[in-house]
Design a protein around this motif. Sequence first.
Motif, PDB file in Angstrom:
ATOM      1  N   MET A 168      -1.641 -36.347 -12.190  1.00  0.00           N
ATOM      2  CA  MET A 168      -1.528 -37.454 -11.238  1.00  0.00           C
ATOM      3  C   MET A 168      -0.084 -37.630 -10.769  1.00  0.00           C
ATOM      4  SD  MET A 168      -4.562 -38.567 -10.824  1.00  0.00           S
ATOM      5  CE  MET A 168      -6.175 -38.523 -11.634  1.00  0.00           C
ATOM      6  N   GLN A 169       0.844 -37.528 -11.690  1.00  0.00           N
ATOM      7  CA  GLN A 169       2.258 -37.689 -11.341  1.00  0.00           C
ATOM      8  C   GLN A 169       2.719 -36.620 -10.364  1.00  0.00           C
ATOM      9  OE1 GLN A 169       5.478 -36.459 -14.133  1.00  0.00           O
ATOM     10  NE2 GLN A 169       5.948 -38.655 -14.203  1.00  0.00           N
ATOM     11  N   LYS A 170       2.417 -35.373 -10.679  1.00  0.00           N
ATOM     12  CA  LYS A 170       2.899 -34.275  -9.839  1.00  0.00           C
ATOM     13  C   LYS A 170       2.144 -34.198  -8.517  1.00  0.00           C
ATOM     14  CE  LYS A 170       5.780 -33.581 -12.976  1.00  0.00           C
ATOM     15  NZ  LYS A 170       7.099 -34.255 -12.805  1.00  0.00           N
ATOM     16  N   ALA A 171       0.879 -34.572  -8.512  1.00  0.00           N
ATOM     17  CA  ALA A 171       0.138 -34.625  -7.249  1.00  0.00           C
ATOM     18  C   ALA A 171       0.790 -35.614  -6.295  1.00  0.00           C
ATOM     19  CB  ALA A 171      -1.313 -35.006  -7.506  1.00  0.00           C
ATOM     20  N   ALA A 172       1.200 -36.765  -6.835  1.00  0.00           N
ATOM     21  CA  ALA A 172       1.874 -37.760  -5.998  1.00  0.00           C
ATOM     22  C   ALA A 172       3.215 -37.231  -5.497  1.00  0.00           C
ATOM     23  CB  ALA A 172       2.071 -39.060  -6.787  1.00  0.00           C
ATOM     24  N   GLU A 173       3.989 -36.622  -6.380  1.00  0.00           N
ATOM     25  CA  GLU A 173       5.300 -36.097  -5.983  1.00  0.00           C
ATOM     26  C   GLU A 173       5.179 -35.000  -4.934  1.00  0.00           C
ATOM     27  OE1 GLU A 173       7.559 -34.827  -9.353  1.00  0.00           O
ATOM     28  OE2 GLU A 173       7.361 -36.739 -10.398  1.00  0.00           O
ATOM     29  N   GLN A 217      -1.510 -46.321 -11.496  1.00  0.00           N
ATOM     30  CA  GLN A 217      -0.147 -46.773 -11.784  1.00  0.00           C
ATOM     31  C   GLN A 217       0.789 -45.599 -11.995  1.00  0.00           C
ATOM     32  OE1 GLN A 217       1.089 -49.893 -11.464  1.00  0.00           O
ATOM     33  NE2 GLN A 217       3.021 -48.766 -11.701  1.00  0.00           N
ATOM     34  N   VAL A 218       0.300 -44.520 -12.602  1.00  0.00           N
ATOM     35  CA  VAL A 218       1.111 -43.305 -12.752  1.00  0.00           C
ATOM     36  C   VAL A 218       1.521 -42.790 -11.376  1.00  0.00           C
ATOM     37  CG1 VAL A 218       1.052 -40.878 -13.443  1.00  0.00           C
ATOM     38  CG2 VAL A 218       0.155 -42.621 -14.985  1.00  0.00           C
ATOM     39  N   ALA A 219       0.562 -42.796 -10.440  1.00  0.00           N
ATOM     40  CA  ALA A 219       0.854 -42.342  -9.075  1.00  0.00           C
ATOM     41  C   ALA A 219       1.853 -43.271  -8.390  1.00  0.00           C
ATOM     42  CB  ALA A 219      -0.439 -42.260  -8.271  1.00  0.00           C
ATOM     43  N   VAL A 220       1.700 -44.580  -8.582  1.00  0.00           N
ATOM     44  CA  VAL A 220       2.628 -45.548  -8.005  1.00  0.00           C
ATOM     45  C   VAL A 220       4.043 -45.300  -8.518  1.00  0.00           C
ATOM     46  CG1 VAL A 220       3.318 -47.988  -8.062  1.00  0.00           C
ATOM     47  CG2 VAL A 220       0.955 -47.379  -7.514  1.00  0.00           C
TER      48      VAL A 220
END
Length: 243
Positions: A95-100, A132-135
Amino acid sequence: MSIPRFYIDAGLASGQQLELPEDLVRHAQVLRLEAGDALVLFNGHGGEYPATVEEMGKRKVRVALAEHCAVNRESPFALTLIQALSASDRMDYTMQKAAECGARCVQPIWSEYCSVKLHGERADKRLQHWQQVAVSACEQCGRTAVPVIKPLQKFDDAIVNADPCGLRLLLSPMGARKLDQLPPTASGATVLIGPEGGFSAAEEQRAIDAGFTPLWLGPRLFRTETVAPVISALLQARYGDLC
């Protein structure tokens, strides 16, 4: 130290003064912000607002917004990742890297070889956590929009409901097509990513029947949490804003 960026799910306007919600108050305290310090607010509706801390209290933080800055750091390439469930820390990484990497949407799914099972209230809590991880990733990387993390779906529901526009890609070690064999232009893509054990042969066939193209990423097998940033970066470099 870089100026902190906070996402706030509220209407924002130039010249506005507002009190930060409780979660952002805690964030500001952790960062040890003081009156007069600069920060940036964004709400995902375009651009961002430079702001200044007017009052820093134990339970209240009041900020004043300056003129709206119409900066746009969003990719023109509409990328959706359909990601099979993995262990909690691995899914968080995805989720984190997809957002980045600029994904607009992540659709978590159950598939045949998923080792993780989520249902009911537990699934709802994980969904809130992933959002929230994505935010947090968007606050850090400078994005002006936040990707949508959709509620869990079954594999078959996800492929039926997938966006008919743009590329439909199934990542498979048996993929028949390479990246350089994809069309030279595309406005977006929906990408199927399997769990640790991959998709079953029957699932891959159902995806192909639904219009997904099997794509080969090379001779080395990636961990499931590595696939999302790899394919996102490759597609953004080919069609989006990574160059």
